[in-house]
Design an enzyme around this catalytic site. Structure first.
Site, PDB file in Angstrom:
ATOM      1  N   TYR A 156       0.707  -1.239   0.016  1.00 45.95           N
ATOM      2  CA  TYR A 156      -0.010   0.077  -0.099  1.00 45.95           C
ATOM      3  C   TYR A 156       1.067   1.247  -0.038  1.00 45.95           C
ATOM      4  O   TYR A 156       0.740   2.269  -0.780  1.00 45.95           O
ATOM      5  CB  TYR A 156      -0.944  -0.073   1.107  1.00 45.95           C
ATOM      6  CG  TYR A 156      -1.989   1.006   1.150  1.00 45.95           C
ATOM      7  CD1 TYR A 156      -3.151   1.034   0.306  1.00 45.95           C
ATOM      8  CD2 TYR A 156      -1.791   2.199   1.996  1.00 45.95           C
ATOM      9  CE1 TYR A 156      -4.143   1.738   0.387  1.00 45.95           C
ATOM     10  CE2 TYR A 156      -2.840   2.928   2.096  1.00 45.95           C
ATOM     11  CZ  TYR A 156      -3.850   3.197   1.608  1.00 45.95           C
ATOM     12  OH  TYR A 156      -4.867   4.044   1.501  1.00 45.95           O
ATOM     13  N   LYS A 160       0.759   4.092  -2.984  1.00 49.48           N
ATOM     14  CA  LYS A 160       0.421   5.369  -2.726  1.00 49.48           C
ATOM     15  C   LYS A 160       1.695   6.539  -2.698  1.00 49.48           C
ATOM     16  O   LYS A 160       1.463   7.432  -3.218  1.00 49.48           O
ATOM     17  CB  LYS A 160       0.014   5.365  -1.284  1.00 49.48           C
ATOM     18  CG  LYS A 160      -1.372   4.831  -1.087  1.00 49.48           C
ATOM     19  CD  LYS A 160      -2.334   5.317  -2.080  1.00 49.48           C
ATOM     20  CE  LYS A 160      -3.703   4.958  -1.544  1.00 49.48           C
ATOM     21  NZ  LYS A 160      -4.813   5.359  -2.561  1.00 49.48           N
TER      22      LYS A 160
END
Length: 248
Positions: A156, A160
């Site tokens: 993640y 991001k």
């Protein structure tokens, strides 16, 4: 492009719930026609219906944003139907948390594909018409995790953080055509995802937030609506942390 230069055609991915839903509603309230995209036809359809019932303008389309071919086909279909889509908000995302040594290839790939690669596909498909019309707004919803990292979220955080790099690069590529590209990095926001956290986890997380509380979806939708407006025409390549001070 809308006949009214103050209103545009906007597309929001992950619009079926949470932050994406709030962004779609905020853009509709600002007068834009909103194309609500999510993998689940029921959720994005419900959001579009609610916007229309409240006097706004919205349409829904179910798209698996992790499928590049599906994104290209959807972008072509929607552009043919609505004309140039001049506002793009890349919000769709998933989590598959786990420590690195326990993270499967599938968990890594699915998060990168859904959160980062989908952003690339939408920007490529819709960015070219924006540059031709010489007006556009792209806002990528990153995360505080992409700014400071977080144990157990290597996939993640990488996705991001990658969105931030993509944002800054596209801002440079598109600036000469009056298309701005910015990122918003939310911290802990009250959504369905965070509702699943235990009280103990919420309390522990709050200790790392200088404002000592989680944000609400409107904290994100308000800044996105501003970045998509004519008032933000001289802002590009920036990352706006909306995290209660976590990334200070």
């Amino acid at each position: 492009m809308s006949e009214d230069p103050s209103t545009r055609i906007a597309l929001v991915t992950g619009a079926g719930r949470g932050i994406g839903k709030a962004i779609a509603e905020a853009l509709a309230d600002a007068g834009h026609t909103v194309l609500c995209i999510s993998k689940n036809p029921t959720s994005c359809g419900a959001v579009a219906d609610a916007i229309n019932q409240s006097g706004g303008k919205a349409h829904a389309l179910a798209v698996d944003v992790a499928d590049g071919n599906a994104v290209a086909e959807a972008a072509a279909e929607l552009s043919k139907e609505h004309g140039t889509i001049e506002i793009l908000v890349n919000n769709a995302g998933i989590t598959r948390d786990g420590l690195l040594f326990r993270m499967s290839d599938e968990d890594w790939d699915s998060v990168i594909q859904t959160n980062l690669t989908s952003c690339f596909h939408w920007c490529r498909a819709l960015g070219r018409p924006m540059t031709r019309s010489r007006w556009g707004r792209i806002v990528n919803i990153s995360s505080v995790t992409g700014v400071v990292g977080n144990a157990g979220q290597a996939n993640y955080a990488a996705a991001k953080s990658g969105m931030i790099g993509l944002t800054k690069t596209l801002a440079k590529e598109f600036a000469g055509r009056n298309v701005t590209v910015n990122a918003v990095a939310p911290g802990f926001i009250q959504t369905d995802m965070t509702e699943g956290l235990s009280d103990e986890v919420k309390e522990a997380a709050s200790k790392f937030i200088p404002l000592k509380r989680f944000g609400v979806v409107e904290d994100i939708s308000h800044i996105v609506e501003f970045l998509c407006s004519p008032k933000a025409g001289y802002i590009t390549g920036q990352v706006f942390s909306v995290d209660g001070g976590m990334a200070m």
